[in-house]
Enzyme design. Sequence first.
Site, PDB file in Angstrom:
ATOM      1  N   ASP A   6      35.593  60.371  -8.598  1.00  0.00           N
ATOM      2  CA  ASP A   6      34.583  60.060  -9.622  1.00  0.00           C
ATOM      3  C   ASP A   6      33.705  61.290  -9.803  1.00  0.00           C
ATOM      4  OD1 ASP A   6      32.993  58.541 -11.457  1.00  0.00           O
ATOM      5  OD2 ASP A   6      31.517  58.207  -9.887  1.00  0.00           O
ATOM      6  N   SER A   7      32.998  61.317 -10.942  1.00  0.00           N
ATOM      7  CA  SER A   7      32.064  62.412 -11.181  1.00  0.00           C
ATOM      8  C   SER A   7      30.891  62.361 -10.192  1.00  0.00           C
ATOM      9  CB  SER A   7      31.536  62.327 -12.615  1.00  0.00           C
ATOM     10  OG  SER A   7      30.972  61.055 -12.838  1.00  0.00           O
ATOM     11  N   TYR A  38      29.587  63.567 -16.369  1.00  0.00           N
ATOM     12  CA  TYR A  38      30.712  63.909 -17.237  1.00  0.00           C
ATOM     13  C   TYR A  38      30.525  63.254 -18.617  1.00  0.00           C
ATOM     14  CZ  TYR A  38      33.760  65.681 -13.439  1.00  0.00           C
ATOM     15  OH  TYR A  38      34.329  66.396 -12.403  1.00  0.00           O
ATOM     16  N   GLY A  39      29.738  62.169 -18.624  1.00  0.00           N
ATOM     17  CA  GLY A  39      29.649  61.326 -19.823  1.00  0.00           C
ATOM     18  C   GLY A  39      29.063  61.994 -21.050  1.00  0.00           C
ATOM     19  N   CYS A  69      36.542  56.656 -12.531  1.00  0.00           N
ATOM     20  CA  CYS A  69      35.509  57.104 -13.466  1.00  0.00           C
ATOM     21  C   CYS A  69      36.041  56.794 -14.863  1.00  0.00           C
ATOM     22  CB  CYS A  69      35.302  58.612 -13.295  1.00  0.00           C
ATOM     23  SG  CYS A  69      34.236  59.368 -14.527  1.00  0.00           S
ATOM     24  N   THR A  71      34.850  57.755 -17.727  1.00  0.00           N
ATOM     25  CA  THR A  71      34.824  58.911 -18.623  1.00  0.00           C
ATOM     26  C   THR A  71      36.077  59.761 -18.414  1.00  0.00           C
ATOM     27  OG1 THR A  71      32.418  58.853 -18.423  1.00  0.00           O
ATOM     28  CG2 THR A  71      33.379  60.815 -19.414  1.00  0.00           C
ATOM     29  N   GLU A 154      21.252  57.348 -10.881  1.00  0.00           N
ATOM     30  CA  GLU A 154      21.350  58.524  -9.991  1.00  0.00           C
ATOM     31  C   GLU A 154      19.978  58.953  -9.460  1.00  0.00           C
ATOM     32  OE1 GLU A 154      24.065  60.918  -9.181  1.00  0.00           O
ATOM     33  OE2 GLU A 154      25.442  59.286  -9.620  1.00  0.00           O
ATOM     34  N   CYS A 185      31.585  51.748 -17.193  1.00  0.00           N
ATOM     35  CA  CYS A 185      31.195  52.948 -16.453  1.00  0.00           C
ATOM     36  C   CYS A 185      31.026  52.457 -15.029  1.00  0.00           C
ATOM     37  CB  CYS A 185      29.890  53.503 -17.003  1.00  0.00           C
ATOM     38  SG  CYS A 185      29.154  54.784 -15.956  1.00  0.00           S
ATOM     39  N   THR A 186      31.643  53.158 -14.091  1.00  0.00           N
ATOM     40  CA  THR A 186      31.650  52.628 -12.716  1.00  0.00           C
ATOM     41  C   THR A 186      30.239  52.570 -12.119  1.00  0.00           C
ATOM     42  OG1 THR A 186      32.354  54.837 -12.002  1.00  0.00           O
ATOM     43  CG2 THR A 186      34.043  53.163 -12.181  1.00  0.00           C
ATOM     44  N   HIS A 187      29.322  53.368 -12.638  1.00  0.00           N
ATOM     45  CA  HIS A 187      27.940  53.303 -12.150  1.00  0.00           C
ATOM     46  C   HIS A 187      27.260  51.971 -12.484  1.00  0.00           C
ATOM     47  CE1 HIS A 187      28.176  57.592 -11.456  1.00  0.00           C
ATOM     48  NE2 HIS A 187      26.926  57.625 -11.038  1.00  0.00           N
TER      49      HIS A 187
END
Length: 266
Positions: A6-7, A38-39, A69, A71, A154, A185-187
């Site tokens: 992932d980013s 990355y998005g 990820c 993105t 983040e 989005c995995t976040h």
Amino acid sequence: MIGVFDSGFGGLVVLREFLKVLPEYDYLYLGDNARIPYGTRSDRVVIRFTEQAVDYLFRQGCRLIVLACHTASARALRRIQQVFLPARYPDLRVLGVLIPTVEEAVARTRLKRIGVIATEGTVTSQSFELELKKLDPEVEVIQQACPLLVPIIESGEQDWEGTTLILRRYLAPFMGRVDTLILGCTHYSILKEQIRAIVGTGHDLICSGQVTAAKLVDYLARHPEMEARLSRGRTRRYLTTDLTPRFQQLASLFMGHPLSSEVVEL
Ligand code: DGL
């Protein structure tokens, strides 16, 4: 080993689900924390960064990599599968989170109205809409880019009252218009409960972690030749391209416990 990329930290929620259903394998996680997000980047850059990460993981001994990820899955996976792998690693495989999530959404929607929240890059790529309509041309898709959510998560501000206001604004286009909402989005799974509180129980929320884990079980059952190449020592190693003071706090948030992580250069 199975590589998970992932980013940043978002892929840890996917890895967590893999460990529940496929604990016997060795896993190598790589988060490109030095270059997140990355998005907001162009295709060219997302492809270059993702290829570097995939190349690194293969050189460490991974045989199968999951891009955890959205993105990277939306913007780089096709090129990696069609160009990069045949040229460089023809007998190794890279999978993503987007197709499993799309398949699940199409299976679950009753009204054929699906919402997607994702990074700007994923929304602009139109990948969700294209793949959803490929599976069912009758589905109506509403997409909303949520560029503020990854920075909020983040920076550890997911419980801030401003997050709820921002979520209300992002989620407004879906209210009463979809029955299924993809957290693309995995976040965003970190915000699942806040999202649920806003949209209510009438919306079926789809997070890619569990869904991709179930598809990985299925993939390995259908590909015994790949399964036989995966080592089964139950080890987990965590690599990052940057170790900031906030690292442990965020790793614990996504993974559920602190991690010991090695810093690497791609
Ligand atoms: N984890 C990434 C995704 O699923 C989002 C973070 C980023 O913008 O790099 O899209």
